[in-house]
Design a protein around this motif. Sequence first.
Motif, PDB file in Angstrom:
ATOM      1  N   GLU A   1       0.889  -1.288  -0.175  1.00 19.41           N
ATOM      2  CA  GLU A   1      -0.210   0.065   0.047  1.00 19.41           C
ATOM      3  C   GLU A   1       0.948   1.178   0.090  1.00 19.41           C
ATOM      4  OE1 GLU A   1      -2.428   0.398   3.489  1.00 19.41           O
ATOM      5  OE2 GLU A   1      -3.535   2.154   2.494  1.00 19.41           O
ATOM      6  N   GLU A   2       1.957   1.050   0.781  1.00 24.36           N
ATOM      7  CA  GLU A   2       2.832   2.369   0.772  1.00 24.36           C
ATOM      8  C   GLU A   2       3.684   2.387  -0.455  1.00 24.36           C
ATOM      9  OE1 GLU A   2       4.159   2.875   5.429  1.00 24.36           O
ATOM     10  OE2 GLU A   2       4.952   1.130   4.152  1.00 24.36           O
ATOM     11  N   LEU A   3       4.070   1.488  -1.323  1.00 28.60           N
ATOM     12  CA  LEU A   3       4.645   1.847  -2.612  1.00 28.60           C
ATOM     13  C   LEU A   3       3.606   2.121  -3.511  1.00 28.60           C
ATOM     14  CD1 LEU A   3       6.585  -1.567  -2.593  1.00 28.60           C
ATOM     15  CD2 LEU A   3       7.513   0.604  -1.702  1.00 28.60           C
ATOM     16  N   ARG A   4       2.393   1.801  -3.332  1.00 28.51           N
ATOM     17  CA  ARG A   4       1.275   2.345  -4.373  1.00 28.51           C
ATOM     18  C   ARG A   4       0.926   3.947  -4.143  1.00 28.51           C
ATOM     19  NH1 ARG A   4      -0.856  -2.883  -3.559  1.00 28.51           N
ATOM     20  NH2 ARG A   4      -2.422  -2.179  -2.052  1.00 28.51           N
ATOM     21  N   GLU A   5       1.596   4.446  -3.102  1.00 23.91           N
ATOM     22  CA  GLU A   5       1.310   5.966  -2.988  1.00 23.91           C
ATOM     23  C   GLU A   5       1.800   6.473  -4.116  1.00 23.91           C
ATOM     24  OE1 GLU A   5       0.199   8.060  -0.281  1.00 23.91           O
ATOM     25  OE2 GLU A   5      -0.972   6.281   0.334  1.00 23.91           O
ATOM     26  N   PHE A   6       2.916   6.173  -4.729  1.00 21.10           N
ATOM     27  CA  PHE A   6       3.322   6.668  -5.955  1.00 21.10           C
ATOM     28  C   PHE A   6       3.356   5.629  -7.174  1.00 21.10           C
ATOM     29  CE2 PHE A   6       7.356   7.271  -8.534  1.00 21.10           C
ATOM     30  CZ  PHE A   6       6.895   8.481  -9.268  1.00 21.10           C
ATOM     31  N   HIS A   7       3.821   4.436  -6.859  1.00 17.90           N
ATOM     32  CA  HIS A   7       3.813   3.650  -7.985  1.00 17.90           C
ATOM     33  C   HIS A   7       2.578   2.986  -8.410  1.00 17.90           C
ATOM     34  CE1 HIS A   7       8.195   3.702  -8.443  1.00 17.90           C
ATOM     35  NE2 HIS A   7       8.188   3.641  -6.927  1.00 17.90           N
ATOM     36  N   ASP A   8       2.323   2.694  -9.795  1.00 21.34           N
ATOM     37  CA  ASP A   8       1.119   2.007 -10.361  1.00 21.34           C
ATOM     38  C   ASP A   8       0.882   0.683  -9.675  1.00 21.34           C
ATOM     39  OD1 ASP A   8       0.632   4.003 -11.998  1.00 21.34           O
ATOM     40  OD2 ASP A   8       1.657   2.982 -13.679  1.00 21.34           O
ATOM     41  N   ALA A   9      -0.370   0.174  -9.451  1.00 21.08           N
ATOM     42  CA  ALA A   9      -0.591  -0.978  -8.711  1.00 21.08           C
ATOM     43  C   ALA A   9      -0.022  -1.971  -9.657  1.00 21.08           C
ATOM     44  CB  ALA A   9      -2.131  -1.113  -8.347  1.00 21.08           C
ATOM     45  N   ASP A  10      -0.311  -2.105 -10.865  1.00 25.36           N
ATOM     46  CA  ASP A  10       0.363  -3.179 -11.722  1.00 25.36           C
ATOM     47  C   ASP A  10       1.666  -3.435 -11.578  1.00 25.36           C
ATOM     48  OD1 ASP A  10       0.439  -1.122 -13.140  1.00 25.36           O
ATOM     49  OD2 ASP A  10      -0.186  -1.812 -15.017  1.00 25.36           O
ATOM     50  N   TYR A  11       2.510  -2.394 -11.767  1.00 21.41           N
ATOM     51  CA  TYR A  11       3.882  -2.479 -11.597  1.00 21.41           C
ATOM     52  C   TYR A  11       4.375  -3.120 -10.349  1.00 21.41           C
ATOM     53  CZ  TYR A  11       8.816  -0.748 -11.066  1.00 21.41           C
ATOM     54  OH  TYR A  11      10.092  -0.657 -11.244  1.00 21.41           O
ATOM     55  N   VAL A  12       3.582  -2.563  -9.148  1.00 18.00           N
ATOM     56  CA  VAL A  12       4.037  -3.213  -8.023  1.00 18.00           C
ATOM     57  C   VAL A  12       3.683  -4.552  -7.714  1.00 18.00           C
ATOM     58  CG1 VAL A  12       3.562  -2.952  -5.417  1.00 18.00           C
ATOM     59  CG2 VAL A  12       3.781  -0.966  -6.616  1.00 18.00           C
ATOM     60  N   ASP A  13       2.624  -5.161  -8.482  1.00 15.86           N
ATOM     61  CA  ASP A  13       2.397  -6.478  -8.386  1.00 15.86           C
ATOM     62  C   ASP A  13       3.219  -7.087  -9.217  1.00 15.86           C
ATOM     63  OD1 ASP A  13       0.077  -8.612  -7.968  1.00 15.86           O
ATOM     64  OD2 ASP A  13       0.425  -8.466 -10.105  1.00 15.86           O
ATOM     65  N   PHE A  14       3.797  -6.762 -10.370  1.00 17.52           N
ATOM     66  CA  PHE A  14       4.748  -7.424 -11.295  1.00 17.52           C
ATOM     67  C   PHE A  14       6.056  -7.603 -10.426  1.00 17.52           C
ATOM     68  CE2 PHE A  14       8.583  -6.795 -13.692  1.00 17.52           C
ATOM     69  CZ  PHE A  14       8.558  -7.899 -14.570  1.00 17.52           C
ATOM     70  N   LEU A  15       6.577  -6.524  -9.700  1.00 21.92           N
ATOM     71  CA  LEU A  15       7.665  -6.623  -8.823  1.00 21.92           C
ATOM     72  C   LEU A  15       7.655  -7.771  -7.799  1.00 21.92           C
ATOM     73  CD1 LEU A  15       8.785  -2.927  -8.425  1.00 21.92           C
ATOM     74  CD2 LEU A  15       9.922  -4.500  -9.834  1.00 21.92           C
ATOM     75  N   LYS A  16       6.412  -7.806  -7.295  1.00 24.14           N
ATOM     76  CA  LYS A  16       6.005  -8.657  -6.193  1.00 24.14           C
ATOM     77  C   LYS A  16       6.097 -10.352  -6.829  1.00 24.14           C
ATOM     78  CE  LYS A  16       2.442 -10.229  -2.967  1.00 24.14           C
ATOM     79  NZ  LYS A  16       1.299  -9.961  -2.258  1.00 24.14           N
ATOM     80  N   ARG A  17       5.630 -10.411  -8.269  1.00 19.40           N
ATOM     81  CA  ARG A  17       5.580 -11.626  -8.671  1.00 19.40           C
ATOM     82  C   ARG A  17       6.893 -12.432  -9.257  1.00 19.40           C
ATOM     83  NH1 ARG A  17       2.881 -12.028 -12.764  1.00 19.40           N
ATOM     84  NH2 ARG A  17       2.414  -9.795 -13.218  1.00 19.40           N
ATOM     85  N   VAL A  18       7.497 -11.293  -9.936  1.00 25.09           N
ATOM     86  CA  VAL A  18       8.892 -11.890 -10.713  1.00 25.09           C
ATOM     87  C   VAL A  18       9.755 -12.298  -9.977  1.00 25.09           C
ATOM     88  CG1 VAL A  18       9.921  -9.724 -10.674  1.00 25.09           C
ATOM     89  CG2 VAL A  18      10.186 -11.177 -12.656  1.00 25.09           C
TER      90      VAL A  18
END
Length: 481
Positions: free
Chosen positions: A91-108
Amino acid sequence: MSTLVDYPTFSDSPFFFDRRNLHIAQEEGAHVASHSAPRVAYFHPKDVGNYHYGERHPMRPHRLELTNNLVLGYGIHEKMAMYNPRPATEEELREFHDADYVDFLKRVTPANAPKLTKDYSMYNIGDDCPVFHELFKFCEQYAGASLAAARKLANESTDIAINWSGGLHHAKKGEASGFCYVNDIVLAILELLRVHPRVLYIDIDIHHGDGVQEAFYLSNRVLTVSFHKYAVDFFPGTGNLSEIGANLGKHFTLNVPLQDGIDDESYISLFKAVMEPAITTFRPSSIVLQCGADSLGLDRLGTFNLSIAAHGECVRFIKEFGLPLLVLGGGGYRQSSVARCWAYETGVLAGVDLPNQLPSNNYYEFFGPDYQLHPPLTGRIHNFNTRQSLERIRMSIREKLRYMNGAPSVQMQEIPPDLMGFLEAEERSKEERDEEANNGTAGDERSDGRGKQNEYFDPEVAHEDGDLITISSRGKRTMRF
């Protein structure tokens, strides 16, 4: 018979540079009583230096362990509050970054990366920004440290906060860039803006702080100032004098483009000539200083001639303004030089004079053959920055500051949860829209100078470090000014 007196030509104030001793950082007197010494908080996430970008990759998080060991070896930790901050949440990372990009970093992961190649071009994953083991955990750790440091400043429970693992200034809202995946600087500034009306961002990395500039290009609440090399063949290729901001943020972006080989005297004098009027005009409530060490001489990717003392003098100068200060790391690709520089600057911020002889530590062999805090600078690069070109830059910056027309005011109000959206939704007046149509390029200059081979091979092994202390998370705040 009368005797000749060497009258100084500059003020004795720490805000001026004494040209009679250009080769060394200036000693400051005891301007502040010991009982009024600034409180310093030092943030070092446990094991943050144990990640590895890849065998041939120039970015080595292991430099953070070297830095921390020097800080402990010198005993600077006794003058600071030490923290092992929690990782940032999604949630804190999504304060600036796009949700799909954060999700990609989490999955890859390295294991499933071949199945996600379609996303590589979308999120700019590749040689510069590779997928490595526990990539997302690394991002959470360094971003969490910067957020914790910003919260500490916003709570007024410290005066200076340090996070050498942060400062990754190239990451964009929806993509990685220049070894950076999550832009912890933008996240920290957004946290500060919840309480502070105006934040000044200063970048002394050799590369342009394009990610931070882009994030706040339309806002007048953040003044971004970047000192960097600017050439057609040098990453990221942005940061010329004509980039001044737009909409509400017009005139709230300043760039200082430099060429190869700038030395201590030229850099320090220009830095102080730019920053003193910038701070006086903008009147920031807090300052974020990115201290990328690739602007040092002999860096593997950099082409400047700065000494550690000169790099630290910039930190000392900003500290003397007495404003809440967040100090972050950044680039730096010769690990022993990075560790020396950041340990020295930690001493500067904590008010500790460090002896030149390095203390015994777990990585002592990394600092040979001299084992000194300030080793001699050999292999200097020719200085392509003429006195005339630097003066032209200084005059252009002064002119741009005149158009800033003072510090913007901020109305007292409850800050909404989505602060990034709140800033982007600000409306411009008719006068500001009319002014934008005449965006000038006064003083713009760009060098298409020689290139530099940056490939090298330098495998090293990371080690573990000890535990520190944990701090709490943030709550809601009302803006004050």
